[in-house]
Design an enzyme around this catalytic site. Structure first.
Site, PDB file in Angstrom:
ATOM      1  N   GLU A  39      41.971  40.348  34.742  1.00  0.00           N
ATOM      2  CA  GLU A  39      42.018  40.030  33.527  1.00  0.00           C
ATOM      3  C   GLU A  39      40.666  39.382  33.281  1.00  0.00           C
ATOM      4  O   GLU A  39      40.534  38.554  32.363  1.00  0.00           O
ATOM      5  CB  GLU A  39      43.017  39.021  33.264  1.00  0.00           C
ATOM      6  CG  GLU A  39      44.485  39.551  33.660  1.00  0.00           C
ATOM      7  CD  GLU A  39      45.516  39.115  32.715  1.00  0.00           C
ATOM      8  OE1 GLU A  39      45.408  38.436  31.539  1.00  0.00           O
ATOM      9  OE2 GLU A  39      46.607  39.356  33.235  1.00  0.00           O
ATOM     10  N   GLY A  95      47.361  37.179  28.259  1.00  0.00           N
ATOM     11  CA  GLY A  95      47.344  37.061  29.907  1.00  0.00           C
ATOM     12  C   GLY A  95      46.483  36.010  30.424  1.00  0.00           C
ATOM     13  O   GLY A  95      46.891  35.692  31.504  1.00  0.00           O
ATOM     14  N   GLY A 150      35.802  49.019  34.830  1.00  0.00           N
ATOM     15  CA  GLY A 150      36.294  47.895  35.287  1.00  0.00           C
ATOM     16  C   GLY A 150      36.098  46.776  34.184  1.00  0.00           C
ATOM     17  O   GLY A 150      36.634  46.713  33.082  1.00  0.00           O
ATOM     18  N   GLN A 194      38.911   8.477  54.852  1.00  0.00           N
ATOM     19  CA  GLN A 194      38.413   8.646  53.420  1.00  0.00           C
ATOM     20  C   GLN A 194      37.711  10.268  53.146  1.00  0.00           C
ATOM     21  O   GLN A 194      37.959  10.386  51.969  1.00  0.00           O
ATOM     22  CB  GLN A 194      37.326   7.721  53.387  1.00  0.00           C
ATOM     23  CG  GLN A 194      37.798   6.289  53.191  1.00  0.00           C
ATOM     24  CD  GLN A 194      36.732   5.235  52.826  1.00  0.00           C
ATOM     25  OE1 GLN A 194      35.607   5.528  52.720  1.00  0.00           O
ATOM     26  NE2 GLN A 194      37.150   3.924  52.466  1.00  0.00           N
ATOM     27  N   LEU A 221      44.676  49.775  31.912  1.00  0.00           N
ATOM     28  CA  LEU A 221      43.191  49.644  31.323  1.00  0.00           C
ATOM     29  C   LEU A 221      42.206  50.131  32.328  1.00  0.00           C
ATOM     30  O   LEU A 221      41.411  50.804  31.796  1.00  0.00           O
ATOM     31  CB  LEU A 221      42.989  48.125  30.703  1.00  0.00           C
ATOM     32  CG  LEU A 221      41.611  47.899  29.901  1.00  0.00           C
ATOM     33  CD1 LEU A 221      41.755  48.800  28.654  1.00  0.00           C
ATOM     34  CD2 LEU A 221      41.380  46.351  29.718  1.00  0.00           C
ATOM     35  N   GLU A 237      39.992  51.561  35.144  1.00  0.00           N
ATOM     36  CA  GLU A 237      40.100  52.887  35.707  1.00  0.00           C
ATOM     37  C   GLU A 237      38.920  52.822  36.755  1.00  0.00           C
ATOM     38  O   GLU A 237      38.137  51.990  36.835  1.00  0.00           O
ATOM     39  CB  GLU A 237      39.582  53.944  34.745  1.00  0.00           C
ATOM     40  CG  GLU A 237      40.351  53.949  33.517  1.00  0.00           C
ATOM     41  CD  GLU A 237      39.978  55.043  32.504  1.00  0.00           C
ATOM     42  OE1 GLU A 237      38.798  55.882  32.629  1.00  0.00           O
ATOM     43  OE2 GLU A 237      40.533  55.395  31.606  1.00  0.00           O
ATOM     44  N   TRP A 258      44.769  49.912  40.038  1.00  0.00           N
ATOM     45  CA  TRP A 258      45.056  48.558  40.055  1.00  0.00           C
ATOM     46  C   TRP A 258      46.164  48.196  39.196  1.00  0.00           C
ATOM     47  O   TRP A 258      46.048  46.966  38.773  1.00  0.00           O
ATOM     48  CB  TRP A 258      43.775  47.757  40.236  1.00  0.00           C
ATOM     49  CG  TRP A 258      43.075  47.814  41.298  1.00  0.00           C
ATOM     50  CD1 TRP A 258      41.829  48.076  41.514  1.00  0.00           C
ATOM     51  CD2 TRP A 258      43.388  46.756  42.675  1.00  0.00           C
ATOM     52  NE1 TRP A 258      41.398  47.867  43.149  1.00  0.00           N
ATOM     53  CE2 TRP A 258      42.613  47.110  43.425  1.00  0.00           C
ATOM     54  CE3 TRP A 258      44.864  46.263  42.946  1.00  0.00           C
ATOM     55  CZ2 TRP A 258      42.641  46.550  44.846  1.00  0.00           C
ATOM     56  CZ3 TRP A 258      44.771  45.808  44.512  1.00  0.00           C
ATOM     57  CH2 TRP A 258      43.690  45.906  45.055  1.00  0.00           C
ATOM     58  N   ILE A 259      46.914  48.967  38.872  1.00  0.00           N
ATOM     59  CA  ILE A 259      47.918  48.659  37.634  1.00  0.00           C
ATOM     60  C   ILE A 259      49.413  47.890  38.278  1.00  0.00           C
ATOM     61  O   ILE A 259      49.919  48.384  38.909  1.00  0.00           O
ATOM     62  CB  ILE A 259      48.297  49.996  37.039  1.00  0.00           C
ATOM     63  CG1 ILE A 259      47.291  50.758  36.384  1.00  0.00           C
ATOM     64  CG2 ILE A 259      49.261  49.571  35.736  1.00  0.00           C
ATOM     65  CD1 ILE A 259      46.132  50.082  35.697  1.00  0.00           C
TER      66      ILE A 259
HETATM   67  C1  LIG Z   1      45.344  42.155  42.164  1.00  0.00           C
HETATM   68  C2  LIG Z   1      44.854  42.759  41.074  1.00  0.00           C
HETATM   69  C3  LIG Z   1      45.575  43.278  39.864  1.00  0.00           C
HETATM   70  C4  LIG Z   1      45.233  43.999  38.604  1.00  0.00           C
HETATM   71  N1  LIG Z   1      46.136  44.195  37.706  1.00  0.00           N
HETATM   72  C5  LIG Z   1      45.445  45.061  36.688  1.00  0.00           C
HETATM   73  C6  LIG Z   1      46.701  45.481  35.792  1.00  0.00           C
HETATM   74  O1  LIG Z   1      47.692  45.330  35.730  1.00  0.00           O
HETATM   75  N2  LIG Z   1      45.839  46.272  34.669  1.00  0.00           N
HETATM   76  C7  LIG Z   1      44.744  46.608  34.637  1.00  0.00           C
HETATM   77  O2  LIG Z   1      44.285  47.343  33.907  1.00  0.00           O
HETATM   78  N3  LIG Z   1      43.759  46.182  35.718  1.00  0.00           N
HETATM   79  C8  LIG Z   1      44.213  45.528  36.706  1.00  0.00           C
HETATM   80  N4  LIG Z   1      43.361  44.996  37.814  1.00  0.00           N
HETATM   81  C9  LIG Z   1      41.886  45.535  37.609  1.00  0.00           C
HETATM   82  C10 LIG Z   1      40.965  44.297  37.469  1.00  0.00           C
HETATM   83  O3  LIG Z   1      41.269  43.906  36.005  1.00  0.00           O
HETATM   84  C11 LIG Z   1      39.690  44.696  37.533  1.00  0.00           C
HETATM   85  O4  LIG Z   1      39.560  44.776  38.948  1.00  0.00           O
HETATM   86  C12 LIG Z   1      38.836  43.763  37.097  1.00  0.00           C
HETATM   87  O5  LIG Z   1      38.496  43.929  35.724  1.00  0.00           O
HETATM   88  C13 LIG Z   1      37.154  43.964  37.682  1.00  0.00           C
HETATM   89  O6  LIG Z   1      36.909  45.342  37.546  1.00  0.00           O
HETATM   90  P1  LIG Z   1      36.200  46.521  38.742  1.00  0.00           P
HETATM   91  O7  LIG Z   1      37.091  45.917  39.945  1.00  0.00           O
HETATM   92  O8  LIG Z   1      36.180  47.603  38.475  1.00  0.00           O
HETATM   93  O9  LIG Z   1      34.811  45.467  39.259  1.00  0.00           O
HETATM   94  P2  LIG Z   1      33.455  45.756  38.547  1.00  0.00           P
HETATM   95  O10 LIG Z   1      33.672  45.741  36.996  1.00  0.00           O
HETATM   96  O11 LIG Z   1      32.836  47.011  39.089  1.00  0.00           O
HETATM   97  O12 LIG Z   1      32.580  44.407  38.850  1.00  0.00           O
HETATM   98  C14 LIG Z   1      32.057  44.310  40.374  1.00  0.00           C
HETATM   99  C15 LIG Z   1      31.261  43.240  40.265  1.00  0.00           C
HETATM  100  O13 LIG Z   1      30.358  43.064  39.239  1.00  0.00           O
HETATM  101  C16 LIG Z   1      30.313  41.997  38.340  1.00  0.00           C
HETATM  102  N5  LIG Z   1      29.942  42.616  36.941  1.00  0.00           N
HETATM  103  C17 LIG Z   1      30.192  43.356  36.363  1.00  0.00           C
HETATM  104  N6  LIG Z   1      29.615  43.412  35.202  1.00  0.00           N
HETATM  105  C18 LIG Z   1      28.738  42.427  35.250  1.00  0.00           C
HETATM  106  C19 LIG Z   1      28.015  41.717  34.064  1.00  0.00           C
HETATM  107  N7  LIG Z   1      27.723  42.328  33.195  1.00  0.00           N
HETATM  108  N8  LIG Z   1      27.283  40.445  34.322  1.00  0.00           N
HETATM  109  C20 LIG Z   1      27.645  40.083  35.706  1.00  0.00           C
HETATM  110  N9  LIG Z   1      28.349  40.442  36.623  1.00  0.00           N
HETATM  111  C21 LIG Z   1      29.008  41.718  36.290  1.00  0.00           C
HETATM  112  C22 LIG Z   1      31.954  41.503  38.402  1.00  0.00           C
HETATM  113  O14 LIG Z   1      32.078  40.244  37.961  1.00  0.00           O
HETATM  114  C23 LIG Z   1      32.158  41.900  39.800  1.00  0.00           C
HETATM  115  O15 LIG Z   1      31.815  40.789  40.569  1.00  0.00           O
HETATM  116  C24 LIG Z   1      43.805  44.264  38.764  1.00  0.00           C
HETATM  117  C25 LIG Z   1      42.977  43.915  39.974  1.00  0.00           C
HETATM  118  C26 LIG Z   1      43.389  43.027  40.868  1.00  0.00           C
HETATM  119  C27 LIG Z   1      42.656  42.884  42.146  1.00  0.00           C
END
Ligand SMILES: Cc1cc2nc3c(=O)[nH]c(=O)nc-3n(C[C@H](O)[C@H](O)[C@H](O)COP(=O)(O)OP(=O)(O)OC[C@H]3O[C@@H](n4cnc5c(N)ncnc54)[C@H](O)[C@@H]3O)c2cc1C
Length: 382
Positions: free
Chosen positions: A364, A243, A131, A280, A125, A127, A156-157
């Site tokens: 997720e 998930g 994210g 404590q 999912l 890209e 990050w898949i």
């Molecule tokens: C170990 C690992 C395994 C993964 N496995 C998979 C996988 O199997 N398949 C897959 O598809 N993806 C996978 N991912 C990707 C993961 O789902 C994404 O990294 C995640 O959804 C966040 O997207 P991003 O990294 O692009 O961060 P961004 O979306 O760019 O976010 C950056 C920051 O901005 C914040 N943010 C974004 N929008 C908002 C908002 N509207 N309000 C407040 N804060 C916001 C986020 O919370 C974050 O703190 C994986 C990631 C990791 C680290």
């Protein structure tokens, strides 16, 4: 909510506990150090039924229920988040998603092999530019006479380099926004499916496989569509609901791992002529961990029971994922502190728990995104 564990729950918990303690525990530190996920573990988990999720027997499953599956994730999560992460993708994001949306032919073809561990699946999912905001995705599938041609990149898949099948989300109609996304179930030996390891040293989940994937003019037949054209967003979110129960349960496992490791440590370590467990301030830390563990576990069971009843569980799942991962983050930090200097090296597992838990807060749907989902439900915003 009936919280009494059933015979089935206890049996699945026993199987998962035995696998985690006898097979996985002796391997977990080396897997982390060598950044390697042994393929044999997948077959072994398959044989034990630990990759079946709630699949029925006719698709190679064991007729387990959601609470049993949550207990299995917890047991494995207590020892190794890389392995629990593998399970959550294989079961929650791929197999359960196929079970919810595929036609009979796709179910027969893939589900038994995913449940046995003969095949590995990945969920594509995220890209580079999309994210948290899935709608920002650039991947596109162009309709042709016989099927579709896919172009795009995913990163990050988890399991991406190991996978035999990939669940891929792309736009098929950019103008239609969320209703213009489609899910494809594709074999990873398809021409145009290119993958490599993610760049960079990772903080945690070091035994996990994380891939950068590119689809370059990848031709797929119409039969690869999962559900209907345009259902992709609904399918992606439905898979995350499965998930996130796995991630919440994994965080519950980390909470228990921190609690047990800290309890054992404070009973033995002496300073100022006393066991540190008699201070404590240390007891207060352990009390917090214990309460967080029990509360996170109840929230996770509540989400699992809602799912079991066939009801929408997006609020419960987000609450469980948010609370369990945040409290496990705090517990892991305290557990390292309680171990003093020893907690700072991988001599004790708390160092790995502290690195791994950060991933659970992010994937997720980050903790910010979970709060958005929960907050919207509370105020009644669609
Ligand atoms: C170990 C690992 C395994 C993964 N496995 C998979 C996988 O199997 N398949 C897959 O598809 N993806 C996978 N991912 C990707 C993961 O789902 C994404 O990294 C995640 O959804 C966040 O997207 P991003 O990294 O692009 O961060 P961004 O979306 O760019 O976010 C950056 C920051 O901005 C914040 N943010 C974004 N929008 C908002 C908002 N509207 N309000 C407040 N804060 C916001 C986020 O919370 C974050 O703190 C994986 C990631 C990791 C680290």
């Amino acid at each position: 909510m009936d919280l009494k564990l059933t015979e089935l729950n206890l049996e699945v918990q026993r199987i998962a506990n035995e696998f985690s303690q006898k097979t996985l525990k002796p391997l977990a530190r080396e897997m982390d150090r060598k950044k390697n996920f042994p393929r044999e573990l997948v077959s072994e988990m398959g044989k034990l039924g630990l990759l079946s999720g709630v699949l029925p027997k006719r698709y190679g499953g064991k007729d387990f229920d959601y609470v049993s599956t949550a207990l299995a994730y917890e047991e494995v999560g207590t020892v190794c988040s890389s392995t629990r992460g593998f399970m959550t993708v294989q079961i929650g994001l791929v197999a359960m998603c196929i079970s919810d949306w595929a036609n009979e032919e796709q179910k027969q073809k893939y589900l038994p092999k995913l449940a046995s561990g003969e095949q590995i699946g990945c969920y594509c999912l995220t890209e580079p530019e999309a994210g948290s905001d899935v709608a920002g995705m650039k991947s596109f599938a162009k309709k042709t006479e016989n099927g579709f041609v896919l172009n795009g990149t995913k990163h990050w898949i988890t399991n991406g380099n190991l996978a035999d099948i990939a669940l891929i989300f792309t736009y098929t109609d950019k103008e239609a926004k969320h209703k213009g996304m489609t899910a494809f179930l594709v074999e990873t030996n398809s021409k145009g499916f290119n993958r490599k390891k993610m760049e960079g040293e990772e903080l945690g989940h070091r035994a996990s496989d994380h891939a950068f994937i590119e689809f370059k003019n990848m031709e797929v037949p119409e039969s690869c569509v999962l559900g209907k054209v345009g259902d992709g967003f609904k399918i992606a979110m439905g898979a995350l609901e499965h998930g996130r129960i796995g991630v919440a349960s994994g965080a519950v496992g980390i909470l228990r791992g921190c609690l047990e490791a800290s309890r054992d440590f404070v009973r033995n370590r002496k300073q100022f002529n006393s066991r540190i467990g008699d201070f404590q301030m240390i007891q207060a830390n352990l009390a917090e961990m214990k309460v967080s563990y029990e509360a996170a576990r109840l929230l996770t069971f509540s989400a699992a029971l809602k799912k079991q009843a066939g009801e929408n569980s997006s609020l419960e799942t987000s609450m469980a994922k948010y609370f369990a991962t945040e409290s496990a983050m705090k517990a892991a930090s305290d557990a390292v502190l309680i171990h003093g200097g020893r907690g700072y090296s991988d001599e004790f597992p708390v160092e790995r728990f502290y690195r791994d838990i950060k991933g659970l807060q992010i994937y997720e749907g980050t903790s910010h995104i979970q709060r958005i989902i929960i907050g919207r439900k509370v105020v009644g915003k669609p």
